[in-house]
Motif scaffolding. Structure first.
Motif, PDB file in Angstrom:
ATOM      1  N   GLU A 125       0.831  -1.203   0.000  1.00 42.33           N
ATOM      2  CA  GLU A 125       0.000   0.000   0.000  1.00 42.33           C
ATOM      3  C   GLU A 125       0.863   1.250   0.000  1.00 42.33           C
ATOM      4  OE1 GLU A 125      -2.278  -0.811   3.490  1.00 42.33           O
ATOM      5  OE2 GLU A 125      -3.791  -1.963   2.406  1.00 42.33           O
ATOM      6  N   ALA A 126       1.956   1.224   0.757  1.00 42.81           N
ATOM      7  CA  ALA A 126       2.876   2.368   0.776  1.00 42.81           C
ATOM      8  C   ALA A 126       3.489   2.594  -0.605  1.00 42.81           C
ATOM      9  CB  ALA A 126       3.972   2.152   1.816  1.00 42.81           C
ATOM     10  N   ALA A 127       3.861   1.507  -1.277  1.00 44.87           N
ATOM     11  CA  ALA A 127       4.451   1.633  -2.614  1.00 44.87           C
ATOM     12  C   ALA A 127       3.455   2.261  -3.589  1.00 44.87           C
ATOM     13  CB  ALA A 127       4.911   0.268  -3.123  1.00 44.87           C
ATOM     14  N   GLN A 128       2.226   1.782  -3.573  1.00 42.54           N
ATOM     15  CA  GLN A 128       1.198   2.328  -4.459  1.00 42.54           C
ATOM     16  C   GLN A 128       0.933   3.798  -4.143  1.00 42.54           C
ATOM     17  OE1 GLN A 128      -0.980  -1.993  -4.855  1.00 42.54           O
ATOM     18  NE2 GLN A 128      -2.132  -0.377  -3.936  1.00 42.54           N
ATOM     19  N   ARG A 129       0.852   4.139  -2.848  1.00 42.76           N
ATOM     20  CA  ARG A 129       0.625   5.523  -2.429  1.00 42.76           C
ATOM     21  C   ARG A 129       1.763   6.419  -2.876  1.00 42.76           C
ATOM     22  NH1 ARG A 129       2.966   7.916   1.493  1.00 42.76           N
ATOM     23  NH2 ARG A 129       3.441   6.035   2.702  1.00 42.76           N
ATOM     24  N   GLU A 130       2.999   5.969  -2.654  1.00 39.52           N
ATOM     25  CA  GLU A 130       4.161   6.783  -3.030  1.00 39.52           C
ATOM     26  C   GLU A 130       4.210   7.033  -4.539  1.00 39.52           C
ATOM     27  OE1 GLU A 130       6.385   8.449  -1.313  1.00 39.52           O
ATOM     28  OE2 GLU A 130       5.956   7.726   0.711  1.00 39.52           O
ATOM     29  N   VAL A 131       3.920   6.004  -5.343  1.00 45.71           N
ATOM     30  CA  VAL A 131       3.921   6.168  -6.801  1.00 45.71           C
ATOM     31  C   VAL A 131       2.883   7.218  -7.193  1.00 45.71           C
ATOM     32  CG1 VAL A 131       3.428   5.043  -9.012  1.00 45.71           C
ATOM     33  CG2 VAL A 131       4.877   3.905  -7.316  1.00 45.71           C
ATOM     34  N   ALA A 132       1.680   7.124  -6.628  1.00 44.46           N
ATOM     35  CA  ALA A 132       0.624   8.089  -6.948  1.00 44.46           C
ATOM     36  C   ALA A 132       1.017   9.498  -6.498  1.00 44.46           C
ATOM     37  CB  ALA A 132      -0.691   7.668  -6.304  1.00 44.46           C
ATOM     38  N   GLU A 133       1.564   9.621  -5.278  1.00 42.74           N
ATOM     39  CA  GLU A 133       1.946  10.942  -4.760  1.00 42.74           C
ATOM     40  C   GLU A 133       3.071  11.572  -5.571  1.00 42.74           C
ATOM     41  OE1 GLU A 133       0.922  10.182  -0.020  1.00 42.74           O
ATOM     42  OE2 GLU A 133       3.006  10.466  -0.625  1.00 42.74           O
ATOM     43  N   GLU A 134       4.057  10.766  -5.955  1.00 42.93           N
ATOM     44  CA  GLU A 134       5.244  11.322  -6.597  1.00 42.93           C
ATOM     45  C   GLU A 134       5.138  11.453  -8.108  1.00 42.93           C
ATOM     46  OE1 GLU A 134       8.971   9.712  -5.299  1.00 42.93           O
ATOM     47  OE2 GLU A 134       8.327   9.579  -3.213  1.00 42.93           O
ATOM     48  N   THR A 135       4.245  10.676  -8.746  1.00 35.43           N
ATOM     49  CA  THR A 135       4.190  10.709 -10.208  1.00 35.43           C
ATOM     50  C   THR A 135       2.789  10.916 -10.778  1.00 35.43           C
ATOM     51  OG1 THR A 135       3.817   8.335 -10.544  1.00 35.43           O
ATOM     52  CG2 THR A 135       6.116   9.071 -10.282  1.00 35.43           C
ATOM     53  N   GLY A 136       1.768  10.780  -9.955  1.00 30.63           N
ATOM     54  CA  GLY A 136       0.404  10.858 -10.443  1.00 30.63           C
ATOM     55  C   GLY A 136      -0.056   9.600 -11.155  1.00 30.63           C
ATOM     56  N   VAL A 137       0.779   8.578 -11.225  1.00 26.34           N
ATOM     57  CA  VAL A 137       0.443   7.323 -11.901  1.00 26.34           C
ATOM     58  C   VAL A 137      -0.141   6.356 -10.878  1.00 26.34           C
ATOM     59  CG1 VAL A 137       1.394   5.309 -13.117  1.00 26.34           C
ATOM     60  CG2 VAL A 137       2.209   7.615 -13.674  1.00 26.34           C
ATOM     61  N   GLU A 138      -1.286   5.761 -11.214  1.00 32.09           N
ATOM     62  CA  GLU A 138      -1.874   4.731 -10.364  1.00 32.09           C
ATOM     63  C   GLU A 138      -1.238   3.395 -10.756  1.00 32.09           C
ATOM     64  OE1 GLU A 138      -6.167   2.708  -9.253  1.00 32.09           O
ATOM     65  OE2 GLU A 138      -6.126   4.497 -10.521  1.00 32.09           O
ATOM     66  N   ALA A 139      -0.761   2.655  -9.760  1.00 24.99           N
ATOM     67  CA  ALA A 139      -0.083   1.387 -10.028  1.00 24.99           C
ATOM     68  C   ALA A 139      -0.564   0.322  -9.051  1.00 24.99           C
ATOM     69  CB  ALA A 139       1.426   1.558  -9.924  1.00 24.99           C
ATOM     70  N   THR A 140      -0.435  -0.916  -9.489  1.00 26.29           N
ATOM     71  CA  THR A 140      -0.814  -2.074  -8.682  1.00 26.29           C
ATOM     72  C   THR A 140       0.426  -2.902  -8.381  1.00 26.29           C
ATOM     73  OG1 THR A 140      -2.953  -2.165  -9.780  1.00 26.29           O
ATOM     74  CG2 THR A 140      -2.253  -4.143  -8.633  1.00 26.29           C
ATOM     75  N   THR A 141       0.566  -3.326  -7.140  1.00 26.49           N
ATOM     76  CA  THR A 141       1.690  -4.168  -6.745  1.00 26.49           C
ATOM     77  C   THR A 141       1.455  -5.585  -7.236  1.00 26.49           C
ATOM     78  OG1 THR A 141       1.923  -2.809  -4.760  1.00 26.49           O
ATOM     79  CG2 THR A 141       3.111  -4.906  -4.801  1.00 26.49           C
ATOM     80  N   VAL A 142       2.487  -6.166  -7.889  1.00 24.69           N
ATOM     81  CA  VAL A 142       2.335  -7.518  -8.428  1.00 24.69           C
ATOM     82  C   VAL A 142       3.376  -8.506  -7.917  1.00 24.69           C
ATOM     83  CG1 VAL A 142       1.096  -6.818 -10.507  1.00 24.69           C
ATOM     84  CG2 VAL A 142       3.571  -6.882 -10.540  1.00 24.69           C
ATOM     85  N   ALA A 143       4.496  -8.028  -7.356  1.00 27.90           N
ATOM     86  CA  ALA A 143       5.512  -8.985  -6.900  1.00 27.90           C
ATOM     87  C   ALA A 143       6.443  -8.366  -5.861  1.00 27.90           C
ATOM     88  CB  ALA A 143       6.345  -9.479  -8.083  1.00 27.90           C
ATOM     89  N   LEU A 144       6.857  -9.202  -4.940  1.00 28.24           N
ATOM     90  CA  LEU A 144       7.898  -8.852  -3.979  1.00 28.24           C
ATOM     91  C   LEU A 144       9.242  -9.198  -4.610  1.00 28.24           C
ATOM     92  CD1 LEU A 144       8.850  -8.098  -1.080  1.00 28.24           C
ATOM     93  CD2 LEU A 144       8.558 -10.524  -0.511  1.00 28.24           C
ATOM     94  N   LEU A 145      10.150  -8.227  -4.658  1.00 26.82           N
ATOM     95  CA  LEU A 145      11.472  -8.462  -5.250  1.00 26.82           C
ATOM     96  C   LEU A 145      12.532  -8.780  -4.206  1.00 26.82           C
ATOM     97  CD1 LEU A 145      11.467  -5.558  -7.849  1.00 26.82           C
ATOM     98  CD2 LEU A 145      10.956  -7.981  -8.263  1.00 26.82           C
ATOM     99  N   GLY A 146      12.331  -8.315  -2.987  1.00 23.42           N
ATOM    100  CA  GLY A 146      13.300  -8.580  -1.933  1.00 23.42           C
ATOM    101  C   GLY A 146      13.112  -7.649  -0.755  1.00 23.42           C
ATOM    102  N   VAL A 147      13.749  -8.009   0.361  1.00 25.34           N
ATOM    103  CA  VAL A 147      13.695  -7.213   1.585  1.00 25.34           C
ATOM    104  C   VAL A 147      15.093  -7.201   2.165  1.00 25.34           C
ATOM    105  CG1 VAL A 147      12.691  -7.005   3.894  1.00 25.34           C
ATOM    106  CG2 VAL A 147      11.316  -7.956   2.020  1.00 25.34           C
ATOM    107  N   GLY A 148      15.585  -6.023   2.515  1.00 18.13           N
ATOM    108  CA  GLY A 148      16.924  -5.961   3.090  1.00 18.13           C
ATOM    109  C   GLY A 148      17.192  -4.644   3.779  1.00 18.13           C
ATOM    110  N   ALA A 149      18.231  -4.633   4.588  1.00 18.76           N
ATOM    111  CA  ALA A 149      18.626  -3.435   5.320  1.00 18.76           C
ATOM    112  C   ALA A 149      19.507  -2.547   4.444  1.00 18.76           C
ATOM    113  CB  ALA A 149      19.372  -3.826   6.593  1.00 18.76           C
TER     114      ALA A 149
END
Length: 174
Positions: free
Chosen positions: A69-93
């Motif tokens: 949800e944060a990723a979708q919100r950030e994309v909309a806020e920063e670019t005006g593009v609505e996007a849907t999350t489709v895959a986890l690529l990784g998690v790391g520090a």
């Protein structure tokens, strides 16, 4: 909004001390729009106002907010593009990082691949964090930082071969 209010309030209490922050990196892809680039997807990038570098959209998760949800919100806020999350690529520090104002942070970065709801959507730099937003063929993108080039390559690989994709972020140091 460059710095979320909960970060501002926490900084009032801890100053510039090291802070652990949940973050997302949103790699938004779409099919190539130019016939000459038919085999190479395009990636949505923003040109950061603070350093002039082209990167994928990134941001901080609000308290209790799911990473996708944060990723979708950030994309909309920063670019005006609505996007849907489709895959986890990784998690790391990531970090520690010392910002220009002296604040120190380590980020738990969740990298996600998203697809534009409308592949013909025209992005705009919709906030003060970025000066430009645009689609680029991956083969001609202006991204210089190797970590972002690798993240974008991972998104393209996951998109092309989802059954055999193996995340790299979080599994070893880059």
């Amino acid at each position: 909004m460059p710095i979320p209010e909960f970060i501002v309030e926490t900084r009032k209490k801890i100053g510039t001390d090291l802070m652990w922050v949940p973050a997302v990196s949103a790699i938004v892809l779409r099919d190539a729009q130019e016939p000459s680039d038919w085999a190479v997807p395009e990636v949505l990038l923003v040109k950061r106002a603070d350093n002039g570098m082209w990167t994928p959209v990134t941001g901080i998760c609000d308290p209790g907010e799911e990473a996708h949800e944060a990723a979708q919100r950030e994309v909309a806020e920063e670019t005006g593009v609505e996007a849907t999350t489709v895959a986890l690529l990784g998690v790391g520090a990531v970090g520690p990082v010392t910002h220009s104002n002296g604040d120190k942070a380590c980020y738990m970065s969740v990298q996600l691949r998203l697809e534009a709801v409308d592949p013909l959507a025209v992005p705009v730099a919709a906030d003060d964090e970025n000066t430009e937003a645009a689609w680029f063929a991956i083969s001609r993108m202006p991204v210089q930082d190797p970590k972002w080039r690798l993240a974008i390559a991972d998104a393209a690989a996951q998109r092309r071969h989802p059954q055999t994709f193996v995340p790299r972020l979080g599994l070893n140091k880059r």
